[in-house]
Design a protein around this motif. Sequence first.
Motif, PDB file in Angstrom:
ATOM      1  N   HIS A  65      -3.311   8.968 -11.208  1.00  0.00           N
ATOM      2  CA  HIS A  65      -4.052   9.588 -10.109  1.00  0.00           C
ATOM      3  C   HIS A  65      -4.169  11.089 -10.317  1.00  0.00           C
ATOM      4  O   HIS A  65      -5.214  11.678 -10.097  1.00  0.00           O
ATOM      5  CB  HIS A  65      -3.364   9.314  -8.763  1.00  0.00           C
ATOM      6  N   MET A 106       1.139   4.319  -2.844  1.00  0.00           N
ATOM      7  CA  MET A 106       0.940   5.742  -2.603  1.00  0.00           C
ATOM      8  C   MET A 106       2.206   6.533  -2.892  1.00  0.00           C
ATOM      9  O   MET A 106       2.317   7.704  -2.534  1.00  0.00           O
ATOM     10  CB  MET A 106       0.525   5.967  -1.163  1.00  0.00           C
ATOM     11  N   ASN A 161      -6.688   6.058   6.926  1.00  0.00           N
ATOM     12  CA  ASN A 161      -6.445   5.621   5.558  1.00  0.00           C
ATOM     13  C   ASN A 161      -6.819   6.692   4.549  1.00  0.00           C
ATOM     14  O   ASN A 161      -6.107   6.906   3.569  1.00  0.00           O
ATOM     15  CB  ASN A 161      -7.239   4.346   5.268  1.00  0.00           C
ATOM     16  N   SER A 213      -4.015   9.026   2.319  1.00  0.00           N
ATOM     17  CA  SER A 213      -4.002   8.777   0.878  1.00  0.00           C
ATOM     18  C   SER A 213      -3.935  10.076   0.083  1.00  0.00           C
ATOM     19  O   SER A 213      -3.645  10.069  -1.099  1.00  0.00           O
ATOM     20  CB  SER A 213      -5.247   7.988   0.480  1.00  0.00           C
ATOM     21  N   LYS A 273     -12.504   6.115  -1.082  1.00  0.00           N
ATOM     22  CA  LYS A 273     -11.180   6.726  -1.130  1.00  0.00           C
ATOM     23  C   LYS A 273     -10.956   7.403  -2.485  1.00  0.00           C
ATOM     24  O   LYS A 273     -10.462   8.533  -2.543  1.00  0.00           O
ATOM     25  CB  LYS A 273     -10.118   5.651  -0.876  1.00  0.00           C
ATOM     26  N   GLU A 315     -12.693   1.504  -0.274  1.00  0.00           N
ATOM     27  CA  GLU A 315     -11.807   1.695  -1.432  1.00  0.00           C
ATOM     28  C   GLU A 315     -12.436   2.670  -2.432  1.00  0.00           C
ATOM     29  O   GLU A 315     -11.764   3.546  -2.970  1.00  0.00           O
ATOM     30  CB  GLU A 315     -11.555   0.358  -2.147  1.00  0.00           C
ATOM     31  N   SER A 347       0.837  -1.201   0.000  1.00  0.00           N
ATOM     32  CA  SER A 347       0.000   0.000   0.000  1.00  0.00           C
ATOM     33  C   SER A 347       0.868   1.247   0.000  1.00  0.00           C
ATOM     34  O   SER A 347       0.559   2.231  -0.670  1.00  0.00           O
ATOM     35  CB  SER A 347      -0.891   0.053   1.235  1.00  0.00           C
ATOM     36  N   THR A 364      -5.959  -2.308  -1.077  1.00  0.00           N
ATOM     37  CA  THR A 364      -4.730  -1.559  -0.852  1.00  0.00           C
ATOM     38  C   THR A 364      -4.827  -0.693   0.392  1.00  0.00           C
ATOM     39  O   THR A 364      -3.994   0.165   0.622  1.00  0.00           O
ATOM     40  CB  THR A 364      -4.410  -0.643  -2.046  1.00  0.00           C
ATOM     41  N   LEU A 365      -5.870  -0.925   1.185  1.00  0.00           N
ATOM     42  CA  LEU A 365      -5.972  -0.181   2.439  1.00  0.00           C
ATOM     43  C   LEU A 365      -4.942  -0.735   3.408  1.00  0.00           C
ATOM     44  O   LEU A 365      -4.548  -1.886   3.315  1.00  0.00           O
ATOM     45  CB  LEU A 365      -7.372  -0.365   3.021  1.00  0.00           C
TER      46      LEU A 365
END
Lengths: 305, 520
Positions: free
Chosen positions: B85, A183, B107, B111, B160, B157, A179, B97-98
């Motif tokens: 992104h 990011m 979380n 992010s 997010k 998710e 994760s 992917t948390l």
Amino acid sequence: MSDAIFMVLMAMLGGAIRVSTPFLLVALGETLTEKSGRINLGLEGNLVLGAMIAYATSYSTGSPWLGVLAAGLAGMVLSAGHGWICKLPKVNDIAVGIAFMNLGTGLAFFFGKPFIQPTAPRLDAIALGAWSSNPQVQQALKVNPLFFVGLGLAVLLWWMLKNTRWGLIIRMTGDSAASARAMGVSVDRVRLLATSAGGFFAGIGGAFLSLYYPGSWSESLSSGQGLMAVALVIFARWNPIRCVWAALLFGASGALGPALQSIGFSKGYYFFNAAPYILTLVIMVLSARSQKAAHEAPGELSIVK
Amino acid sequence: MIKANTKPRAPALEALHVSKSFGGNKALDDVTLKVDAGSFHALLGENGAGKSTLVKCIMGFYQADKGQLLFSGKEAQIQSPREAHALGIGMVYQHFTLVPCLTAAENLVISRPDTPMVIDWAAERAQLETFMETMPFRVRLDAQVATLSAGEKQKLEILKLLYLDQRFLILDEPTSVLTPAEADEVLGVLGEMARRGEVSVLMISHKFREVTAFCDSFTVLRRGKFAGSGDARNANVAELSAMMIGDAGVRPPAIREPTVPEGPELELRGISARDEEGRALVSDLSFNVRSGEILGIAGVSGNGQSALVELLSGQRPVARGELRVNGAVFEPTRRNFDRFKVFGLPEEPLRNAVVPRMSVAENIAFRSFDKPPVARRFGLISPAGIRRRGAELIRQFNVQTSSPDAPIETLSGGNVQRSVLARELSGDVDILIVSNPCFGLDFASVADIRSKIMDCRNRGAAVLLISEDLDEIFEMSDKIAVMSDGRLSDPVPVAQTDARRVGNLLAGQSGLSAPKPDRA
């Protein structure tokens, strides 16, 4: 009789505060390192090297606080080595940690030989027991400032892990490298920095050993305290505040033998002196069975995976 | 950071003539995909058809060898997921992917690309609450992600992505961990958001029901090539599956022969098991599987099915209750597996049923290496015998491997599955326990493996089939039971139930009908 119990308790309180300080500092360093997903077993090496460097610096400059700083820096450099090697592919952090433990102690013994005899200026304690007329209380409440440094660090670390971006990134890296990478966090760099900072704390722990208690440099100074502090982190379940309580508990158990001796109870002296080691074993067995500990362990640790 | 209001709400995306090879293998060959602004587009295809490769090219994980990407009409070069992104393309992966140890709020906040150095939790909380107000579904902000259910994680998710203001959502099989009711809720909400022009959604799926019910357009890939596209609302299932499968035609269902319920029988009486923390995994399971019968256990992943298989295979201790085979108490040990002729095919065989680095032949020999004829006198093991027998079974079960000595981890999923079947089905089988036998396999393997299981039943074995795939359950089973939250509904003959009733049981609503989401 009650007088004797009071004496033992006061001696243990004083001992707990005194003995716990290096445990606490190493444990906090290890907590920070493990929160980022790596185990650094080499902190025993940081402790011994820190003790030697602190003593040598204090001896040559006359300033014990400069010694503390030098010890922290030495620990940081040593741990940065650990962090750097561990980011190479297929390197096992535990094996590297054991190598660094030996490297740290080896360097300390090698460079420390000339400092075994001379006396260096030591750190002063703060007398918090002046209000009491009882000499035992006064003795017990002579607290070294490094203990408060440890306490402050524990609170700061706890707050940092919860309330800052760095804190969240460290926890994220320690729990799920995938994760973190997703990011855009550089997992290796986070771990390198966390390990180095952890090494700094452990180095300061070493300074406490040689500059306050026992207060001189010798090769048998640490007797495995750095390793026990690693066990303590598991017991404290990676929580800096719980590290304080765990360190005090270890400190108190370490002070049990001398405290009993001080009232003339010397039967089983060696047994009581072994209390911290026995405690370590018991804690390891208990925490291995504790599912809560397994639950709170950072997911990236190589022993958890 | 681009401000939210300057960004077009629902972007369009076109991937034109994309090709991508890995070594000599053409994963994508001149594929074109067009997703209009505000549409809910399905990307269909079998496993290995190139769906994942295509989205990974869009997300910047891979660089396409050839082709062009237009985002909102402008050409885009996406070199990394980060750039995707930044453009506002976000993806929900099949694996979450948390970060499990952080809370939902943590979380979300971490992010963000602009998380402040010191986080003012009071202010952040207030902001998150307002954000949640505008969202169609909620997740408990203070809950540690590790404690959330799969459905909640999936929602988080998606939240997010919206929190990060990503308006082009790519979802990789988002409903595989959800109950039908949860899936309907999530997809319904996304469909409405798309219709309102707030987002565009590209969903990888292989569930026709979801595609025809919620999507408005679709693209089908087959073996790395474009196989068709169209309007999902008037697509019919036969048409879609023909596009997906191509010339292979429709797979004939495995042939079910009449059997007599006499012979081996597996019986569970009041079985309970707990996890390491003492929480109940399965409670009070009682059922029996008779000879010549397949009992299908349906359920959404994580409702105790894995624990049931682990109990039966001896991987997990039984807390309470009794296992019986043919009336005798059965303790799952290797000796008893042989004595009672119990065989099994666990899920994820590469993890649960084989030693990945040992050879195919060795893996096939696990049940027979120490017994004659493979083993010789004085318990000496014969590597040549293992190899010979392995080669025989590899031929018989049509396992595609370079040699019997190849490590089994080098085989494809279908061939690992076939190797395990070769081991488990080569002798006399009285009891067979299978769990998700066709998960992630291609079309030909699925037909092959199902017919092998059916043969086993036809020969009189008692078969327990645990599957998350409802179609598989309905195709294979004689009786169906549903597992929900560690409990099992009463097994019902397949003729007396239907997908709707089973769906309700899946959601743990024991027969009550699920509230239908509002759909325009």
